[in-house]
Design a protein around this motif. Structure first.
Motif, mmCIF file in Angstrom:
data_model
loop_
_atom_site.group_PDB
_atom_site.id
_atom_site.type_symbol
_atom_site.label_atom_id
_atom_site.label_comp_id
_atom_site.label_asym_id
_atom_site.label_seq_id
_atom_site.Cartn_x
_atom_site.Cartn_y
_atom_site.Cartn_z
ATOM 1 N N LEU A 1 1.003 -1.050 -0.093
ATOM 2 C CA LEU A 1 0.008 -0.054 0.076
ATOM 3 C C LEU A 1 1.012 1.368 0.092
ATOM 4 N N TRP A 2 1.917 1.120 0.711
ATOM 5 C CA TRP A 2 2.933 2.398 0.717
ATOM 6 C C TRP A 2 3.541 2.427 -0.543
ATOM 7 N N LEU A 3 3.895 1.517 -1.363
ATOM 8 C CA LEU A 3 4.407 1.482 -2.689
ATOM 9 C C LEU A 3 3.366 2.144 -3.583
ATOM 10 N N ALA A 4 2.016 1.812 -3.518
ATOM 11 C CA ALA A 4 0.780 2.361 -4.357
ATOM 12 C C ALA A 4 0.795 3.890 -3.936
ATOM 13 N N TRP A 5 1.108 4.128 -2.731
ATOM 14 C CA TRP A 5 0.685 5.629 -2.520
ATOM 15 C C TRP A 5 1.886 6.176 -3.093
ATOM 16 N N HIS A 6 3.109 5.921 -3.101
ATOM 17 C CA HIS A 6 4.230 6.781 -3.848
ATOM 18 C C HIS A 6 3.965 6.422 -5.264
ATOM 19 N N ALA A 7 3.322 5.671 -5.688
ATOM 20 C CA ALA A 7 3.227 5.642 -7.281
ATOM 21 C C ALA A 7 2.174 6.507 -7.663
ATOM 22 N N ILE A 8 1.062 6.977 -6.961
ATOM 23 C CA ILE A 8 0.011 7.882 -7.295
ATOM 24 C C ILE A 8 -0.041 9.046 -6.520
ATOM 25 N N LYS A 9 0.854 9.368 -5.739
ATOM 26 C CA LYS A 9 0.903 10.643 -4.922
ATOM 27 C C LYS A 9 1.243 11.878 -5.962
ATOM 28 N N PRO A 10 0.707 13.021 -5.652
ATOM 29 C CA PRO A 10 0.955 14.131 -6.641
ATOM 30 C C PRO A 10 2.510 14.577 -6.475
ATOM 31 N N ARG A 11 3.077 14.842 -7.716
ATOM 32 C CA ARG A 11 4.588 15.081 -7.842
ATOM 33 C C ARG A 11 5.328 13.910 -7.841
ATOM 34 N N ALA A 12 4.903 12.799 -7.903
ATOM 35 C CA ALA A 12 5.549 11.559 -7.690
ATOM 36 C C ALA A 12 6.584 11.406 -9.106
ATOM 37 N N ARG A 13 7.904 11.070 -8.851
ATOM 38 C CA ARG A 13 8.964 11.415 -9.588
ATOM 39 C C ARG A 13 9.041 9.982 -10.372
ATOM 40 N N SER A 14 9.143 10.159 -11.768
ATOM 41 C CA SER A 14 9.278 9.135 -12.802
ATOM 42 C C SER A 14 10.902 8.467 -12.723
ATOM 43 N N PRO A 15 10.807 7.215 -12.411
ATOM 44 C CA PRO A 15 12.462 6.495 -12.656
ATOM 45 C C PRO A 15 13.195 6.784 -13.838
ATOM 46 N N ARG B 1 8.803 12.744 -24.279
ATOM 47 C CA ARG B 1 7.896 13.264 -25.361
ATOM 48 C C ARG B 1 6.552 12.983 -25.144
ATOM 49 N N ASN B 2 6.347 11.837 -24.047
ATOM 50 C CA ASN B 2 4.879 11.372 -23.839
ATOM 51 C C ASN B 2 4.409 11.408 -22.615
ATOM 52 N N PRO B 3 4.564 12.467 -21.965
ATOM 53 C CA PRO B 3 4.460 12.358 -20.296
ATOM 54 C C PRO B 3 3.048 11.954 -20.002
ATOM 55 N N THR B 4 1.749 12.073 -20.802
ATOM 56 C CA THR B 4 0.796 11.607 -20.281
ATOM 57 C C THR B 4 0.880 9.863 -19.796
ATOM 58 N N TRP B 5 1.779 9.215 -20.688
ATOM 59 C CA TRP B 5 2.071 7.867 -20.269
ATOM 60 C C TRP B 5 2.244 7.555 -19.069
ATOM 61 N N ILE B 6 3.463 8.540 -18.383
ATOM 62 C CA ILE B 6 3.786 8.267 -17.252
ATOM 63 C C ILE B 6 2.829 8.346 -15.930
ATOM 64 N N ALA B 7 1.838 9.136 -16.265
ATOM 65 C CA ALA B 7 0.747 9.229 -15.300
ATOM 66 C C ALA B 7 -0.262 7.961 -15.358
ATOM 67 N N ILE B 8 -0.389 7.545 -16.724
ATOM 68 C CA ILE B 8 -0.981 6.163 -16.785
ATOM 69 C C ILE B 8 -0.481 4.966 -16.106
ATOM 70 N N GLN B 9 0.827 4.755 -16.292
ATOM 71 C CA GLN B 9 1.692 3.901 -15.752
ATOM 72 C C GLN B 9 1.659 4.005 -14.345
ATOM 73 N N ARG B 10 1.739 5.253 -13.626
ATOM 74 C CA ARG B 10 1.679 5.373 -12.201
ATOM 75 C C ARG B 10 0.329 4.690 -11.775
ATOM 76 N N TYR B 11 -0.868 5.469 -12.219
ATOM 77 C CA TYR B 11 -2.053 4.876 -11.731
ATOM 78 C C TYR B 11 -2.364 3.293 -11.884
ATOM 79 N N PHE B 12 -1.906 2.892 -13.125
ATOM 80 C CA PHE B 12 -2.106 1.393 -13.122
ATOM 81 C C PHE B 12 -1.412 0.593 -12.269
ATOM 82 N N MET B 13 -0.144 0.993 -12.034
ATOM 83 C CA MET B 13 0.831 0.311 -10.964
ATOM 84 C C MET B 13 0.198 0.498 -9.559
ATOM 85 N N GLY B 14 -0.435 1.572 -9.317
ATOM 86 C CA GLY B 14 -0.826 1.837 -8.049
ATOM 87 C C GLY B 14 -2.128 0.953 -7.831
#
Length: 212
Positions: free
Chosen positions: A85-99, A181-194
């Protein structure tokens, strides 16, 4: 003998964990982009040796724990669920950093690259929790030696992690450029992983113990 369905389920959990951004992924991507794929591969070899340390320590410790305090598995189960759950929060929290936002790292020698990869993994809390809280949920006294099961699951996790991390290391620059070049996919990846992490945490918390 470990049932095939349990082994396949463990493979899914191991795959999910290696795809979840953490110290290993961030370091390997940053190193590969800063110093090239060869440096990334040397660092990855250090990471793999670090996995062996986690695996052997967990196999020995779990064997002793399984024989001495079986009820401790219940505590480990909840620790694992809370960490997911902690990992999930870090994936979807605001301003989460992409690896894939790599850090600039200085050029290092091969020996230092190996050592840094090793230390990054040995000191990685995500891997420690995986071996101490998640792996035990797949072990059952009805399936033979706890030590043998721990080693089989451990080697399975190492093979999956090596394969995925090698692919990421070899294509780090291209992947980072694509995400830039496709920052939207970062958000999609984060929420899906969460979402997947939360689902796995719920399953882990409420599923009966494997050793019963």
């Amino acid at each position: 003998m470990i049932p095939l369905n349990e082994w396949l389920l463990f493979c899914g959990a191991a795959l999910l964990m290696v795809l979840t951004p953490g110290p290993n992924m961030i370091y390997l991507i940053s190193r590969s982009i800063s110093q090239g794929s060869k440096a990334g591969i040397i660092s990855l070899l250090g990471v793999i040796v670090g996995f062996l340390v986690h695996m052997v320590a967990a196999a020995i410790g779990l064997t002793a724990l399984f024989l001495a305090i079986p009820l401790a598995y219940e505590a480990l189960k909840w620790v694992g669920a809370l960490y997911l759950l902690w990992l999930a929060w870090h994936a979807i929290k605001p301003r989460a950093r992409s690896p894939f936002e790599a850090k600039n790292l200085p050029y290092d020698s091969a020996s230092k690259l190996f050592l840094m990869g090793f230390l990054t993994n040995v000191l990685n809390p995500k891997i420690a929790i995986f071996y101490l809280a998640i792996l035990p949920q797949f072990i059952s006294s009805h399936h033979g030696s706890v030590f043998f099961q721990s080693m089989v699951f451990g080697f399975t996790q190492i093979v999956i992690s090596f394969s995925i991390n090698l692919s990421i290391t070899l294509s780090a620059a291209s992947i980072a450029f694509w995400f830039a070049r496709n920052p939207t996919w970062i958000a999609i990846q984060r929420y899906f992983m969460g979402f997947i992490l939360v689902t796995l945490a719920i399953r882990l918390a409420f599923e009966p113990r494997q050793n019963e």
